[in-house]
Design an enzyme around this catalytic site. Structure first.
Site, PDB file in Angstrom:
ATOM      1  N   THR A   1       0.833  -1.198   0.000  1.00  0.00           N
ATOM      2  CA  THR A   1       0.000   0.000   0.000  1.00  0.00           C
ATOM      3  C   THR A   1       0.871   1.252   0.000  1.00  0.00           C
ATOM      4  OG1 THR A   1      -1.614  -1.207   1.343  1.00  0.00           O
ATOM      5  CG2 THR A   1      -1.902   1.174   1.156  1.00  0.00           C
TER       6      THR A   1
ATOM      7  N   ASP B   1       2.782   5.529  -4.804  1.00  0.00           N
ATOM      8  CA  ASP B   1       2.833   6.947  -4.452  1.00  0.00           C
ATOM      9  C   ASP B   1       4.217   7.334  -3.927  1.00  0.00           C
ATOM     10  OD1 ASP B   1       0.142   7.313  -5.133  1.00  0.00           O
ATOM     11  OD2 ASP B   1      -0.517   6.638  -3.156  1.00  0.00           O
TER      12      ASP B   1
END
Length: 297
Positions: A241, A245
């Site tokens: 996760t 990004d």
């Protein structure tokens, strides 16, 4: 120091850890649950700040406890939040299931992010003052397009992560300098599953593309050179996760420092490799000193 503006989402990640993710209609027992600040915009902002940039966040949180914590987390990581609005109602949330192989499945509820459908007073000046603008697709598309076109008008580099995957209007791609999709997102945009074929098709719409391939590395394509494949460091993933990004935030910093593309991609890959060895999204993102140590080791 590179100045990066981020226009995007802030979410509270509600993370459940399980041995194996449930199938449709199946109930499984989880082993842990955590609330972790996230959202693709906030994640990229924190990643860039920890990697060494001056970062400003444009977006919105709700007037709830999650909103207070989201703002505090950004500020604690060195992100300026003067352009992060507080609105009546709930903050955005992301409901995440992480299995023991480090894979994840995510449901995003926009909350306050859904109100970011335009640039607020002062946002244009902030974007114009930046070296790069990072964009994603967890806020209304109208604001993403307005941000990209504002950046283009002021000569600011635009880096777009086309997630969640969806078709994009030609005018948004026309205002994008660097597109950073994963394999699935590249296939959604082009209808081609092979990353090199997808990348070649995307070059008809944007000048530069980096396609992320997870543990298989990344591919860089541009109109005036041969494709460049950069491998990923081999590590054991605990939680992926936020890894994408982390990569984009670190890549934006490296490009802002005018590093050659191979070096920039390798440096960003080192940051992503560190993040997947830790649980959580923003909580897993490495600081510049850690990236440098991993990159040179």
């Amino acid at each position: 120091m590179t100045h990066i503006a981020v226009l995007g989402s802030t979410n509270m990640d509600l993370v459940t850890y399980v041995e194996k993710a449930p199938q449709r209609g199946e109930t499984v027992t989880g082993r842990d649950f955590r609330t972790i600040p996230g959202g693709k915009g906030a994640n990229q902002a924190i990643a860039a700040a920890r990697a060494g940039a001056t970062v400003s966040m444009i977006g919105a949180v709700g007037n709830d406890g999650f909103g207070t914590r989201l703002r505090s987390t950004l500020e604690h990581s060195g992100v300026t939040t003067d352009h992060l609005r507080t609105i009546e109602g709930p903050s955005g949330t992301a409901h995440i299931v992480v299995d023991d192989e480090g894979g994840n499945a995510i449901v995003v509820i926009p909350g306050a992010n859904g109100t970011v459908d335009h640039l607020a007073p002062g946002d244009e000046g902030l974007i114009a003052s930046a070296d790069a603008l990072l964009l994603q697709l967890e806020i209304p598309l109208a604001a993403v397009l307005a941000g990209a076109q504002t950046a283009r008008a002021h000569g600011v580099r635009t880096i777009l992560t086309p997630a969640p995957a969806q078709p994009l209007p030609p005018e948004l791609l026309a205002a994008t300098d660097l597109l950073v999709p994963n394999e699935h997102e590249a296939a959604t945009l082009t209808g081609r599953s092979d990353p090199f074929a997808a990348g070649a098709a995307l070059l008809d719409r944007v000048p530069r593309v980096v396609i992320t391939l997870g543990a298989a590395g990344r591919v860089y394509l541009t109109r005036d050179a041969e494709p460049l494949a950069v491998p990923a460091p081999q590590v054991t993933a605990v939680d992926s996760t936020g890894a994408g990004d982390t990569y984009v935030g670190a890549l934006a910093v490296a490009l802002g420092e005018e590093r050659p593309i191979r070096e920039a991609m390798t440096w960003a890959a080192a940051a992503a490799a560190l993040s997947v060895q830790r649980e959580g999204a923003s909580a897993s993102m490495p600081y510049r000193s850690e990236i440098e140590a991993r990159y040179t080791s």
